[in-house]
Design a protein around this motif. Structure first.
Motif, short mmCIF file in Angstrom:
data_model
loop_
_atom_site.label_atom_id
_atom_site.label_comp_id
_atom_site.label_asym_id
_atom_site.label_seq_id
_atom_site.Cartn_x
_atom_site.Cartn_y
_atom_site.Cartn_z
N GLY A 194 16.54 46.15 92.96
CA GLY A 194 17.18 45.20 92.06
C GLY A 194 17.40 45.77 90.67
O GLY A 194 18.44 45.54 90.04
N PHE A 195 16.44 46.55 90.20
CA PHE A 195 16.58 47.17 88.88
C PHE A 195 17.54 48.35 88.92
O PHE A 195 18.17 48.67 87.91
CB PHE A 195 15.21 47.61 88.37
CG PHE A 195 14.32 46.46 87.95
CD1 PHE A 195 14.67 45.66 86.87
CD2 PHE A 195 13.15 46.18 88.63
CE1 PHE A 195 13.87 44.60 86.47
CE2 PHE A 195 12.34 45.13 88.25
CZ PHE A 195 12.70 44.33 87.17
N GLU A 196 17.66 49.01 90.09
CA GLU A 196 18.65 50.08 90.21
C GLU A 196 20.06 49.51 90.15
O GLU A 196 20.97 50.13 89.58
CB GLU A 196 18.43 50.83 91.53
CG GLU A 196 17.19 51.72 91.52
CD GLU A 196 16.91 52.35 92.87
OE1 GLU A 196 17.44 51.83 93.89
OE2 GLU A 196 16.15 53.33 92.91
N ALA A 197 20.22 48.32 90.71
CA ALA A 197 21.54 47.69 90.69
C ALA A 197 21.87 47.11 89.32
O ALA A 197 23.05 47.07 88.93
CB ALA A 197 21.60 46.59 91.76
N ASN A 198 20.84 46.68 88.62
CA ASN A 198 21.08 46.03 87.33
C ASN A 198 19.90 46.32 86.40
O ASN A 198 18.94 45.54 86.35
CB ASN A 198 21.25 44.52 87.52
CG ASN A 198 21.61 43.81 86.23
OD1 ASN A 198 22.13 44.41 85.29
ND2 ASN A 198 21.32 42.51 86.19
N LEU A 199 19.98 47.44 85.69
CA LEU A 199 18.88 47.82 84.80
C LEU A 199 18.89 46.91 83.56
O LEU A 199 19.93 46.75 82.92
CB LEU A 199 19.03 49.28 84.37
CG LEU A 199 17.83 49.87 83.61
CD1 LEU A 199 16.61 49.97 84.53
CD2 LEU A 199 18.17 51.26 83.06
N PRO A 200 17.75 46.33 83.20
CA PRO A 200 17.71 45.44 82.03
C PRO A 200 18.01 46.20 80.74
O PRO A 200 17.93 47.44 80.67
CB PRO A 200 16.27 44.92 82.03
CG PRO A 200 15.74 45.20 83.38
CD PRO A 200 16.46 46.42 83.88
N GLU A 207 10.11 43.97 75.26
CA GLU A 207 9.31 42.75 75.48
C GLU A 207 8.21 43.00 76.51
O GLU A 207 7.07 42.57 76.32
CB GLU A 207 10.24 41.62 75.96
CG GLU A 207 9.52 40.31 76.22
CD GLU A 207 10.45 39.23 76.73
OE1 GLU A 207 9.95 38.25 77.32
OE2 GLU A 207 11.69 39.35 76.55
N LYS A 208 8.53 43.69 77.60
CA LYS A 208 7.55 43.97 78.65
C LYS A 208 6.46 44.93 78.17
O LYS A 208 5.28 44.75 78.48
CB LYS A 208 8.25 44.55 79.88
CG LYS A 208 9.13 43.57 80.61
CD LYS A 208 8.30 42.48 81.27
CE LYS A 208 9.15 41.56 82.12
NZ LYS A 208 8.35 40.50 82.76
N PRO A 246 14.37 54.62 79.87
CA PRO A 246 14.21 53.46 80.75
C PRO A 246 14.90 53.69 82.08
O PRO A 246 16.03 54.19 82.12
CB PRO A 246 14.87 52.33 79.96
CG PRO A 246 15.80 52.99 79.01
CD PRO A 246 15.19 54.33 78.68
N ASP A 247 14.25 53.39 83.17
CA ASP A 247 14.84 53.55 84.49
C ASP A 247 14.28 52.47 85.41
O ASP A 247 13.40 51.69 85.04
CB ASP A 247 14.60 54.95 85.05
CG ASP A 247 13.13 55.33 85.13
OD1 ASP A 247 12.30 54.46 85.46
OD2 ASP A 247 12.80 56.50 84.87
#
Length: 260
Positions: A194-200, A207-208, A246-247
């Motif tokens: 999910g993060f590969e498809a849409n990296l924040p 924040e994290k 970030p990745d």
């Protein structure tokens, strides 16, 4: 008369200098250890240089762990503050010299405070030295009831200026010993696509990272301070690559560790 008066005063002063006698028959359960955290370092220097440095008044550790033999040297009593953390912050707590125990392993790291991007540039820790150091951490954690999220590296509490104990330190082993939190590998693998498809965006990472414990200014930009904090997180959780970028894998780990 003057002689008797002077003698009486001398006795009074001497008595005050020794302090009052205490009655310890009443004790309270309303207390806890002042120690909140353990902070792990490497020395950069060899043993002889380190011990010379320990003679100075401006730097010290509670414990130094040697290599050959892997001996634990107690340099400062745990009841005293050692000057090992410097300008520091973790989960809103600052000045960690006052509330932490510092452990430093004899190891050259990468030869300085500026992190090297190649893990091969970092000195490996001796297996026997690590065995002793981890036993020491377990003992301190047990005695002071230190929470897992407060077993830290110098790079966690001061990521803008420190990189120790570096990517060679086996944080996963501490996790396996139950000493620190660790992201569940299966859950990281599940969330990663999910993060590969849409990296924040960078603001999400900031924040994290703050939620995990790092001191970071929410700038919304991939600035130097953010790169250094991401690198510190990666050195701890994914030492194979700690470029501070970030990745998806870093995002998945952060997401799992912060309970989302």
């Amino acid at each position: 008369m003057k002689l008797l008066t002077s003698l009486a005063m001398a006795i009074l002063v001497a008595g005050c200098a020794t302090g009052p006698r205490f009655d310890d028959s009443y004790r309270s359960d309303g207390h806890r250890s002042r120690v909140r955290a353990v902070v792990i370092h490497y020395t950069v220097s060899n043993f002889e240089q380190t011990m010379r440095i320990m003679k100075r008044a401006d730097v010290s550790y509670h414990y130094v762990v040697g290599v050959d033999p892997p001996t634990v040297y107690r340099i400062v009593d745990e009841s005293r503050a050692a000057f090992h953390a410097g300008r520091s912050s973790w989960r809103g707590y600052t000045n960690l010299n006052e509330s932490s125990i510092g452990i430093s392993l004899i190891n050259r790291g990468s030869g300085g405070d500026e992190p090297s991007g190649n893990i091969g540039d970092w000195e490996e820790f001796s297996p026997a030295q690590l065995d002793v150091a981890i036993q020491l951490v377990k003992d301190i954690v047990s005695r002071h009831l230190i929470r897992p999220e407060f077993v830290l590296g110098h790079s966690d509490i001061a990521p803008q200026r420190k990189s120790d104990p570096g990517p060679r330190f086996p944080w996963k082993r501490l996790a396996d010993e139950g000493l620190i939190p660790w992201p569940d590998a299966a859950e990281v693998a599940r969330r990663r696509p999910g993060f590969e498809a849409n990296l924040p965006g960078i603001d999400w990472f900031q924040e994290k990272l703050a939620a995990f414990g790092y001191a970071i200014v929410p700038s919304g930009a991939l600035d130097e301070q953010t790169v250094r904090v991401i690198s510190a997180f990666q050195m701890r959780h994914r030492p194979s690559r700690y470029d501070g970028m970030p990745d998806a894998e870093t995002a998945a780990m952060l997401d799992v560790l912060t309970g989302q």
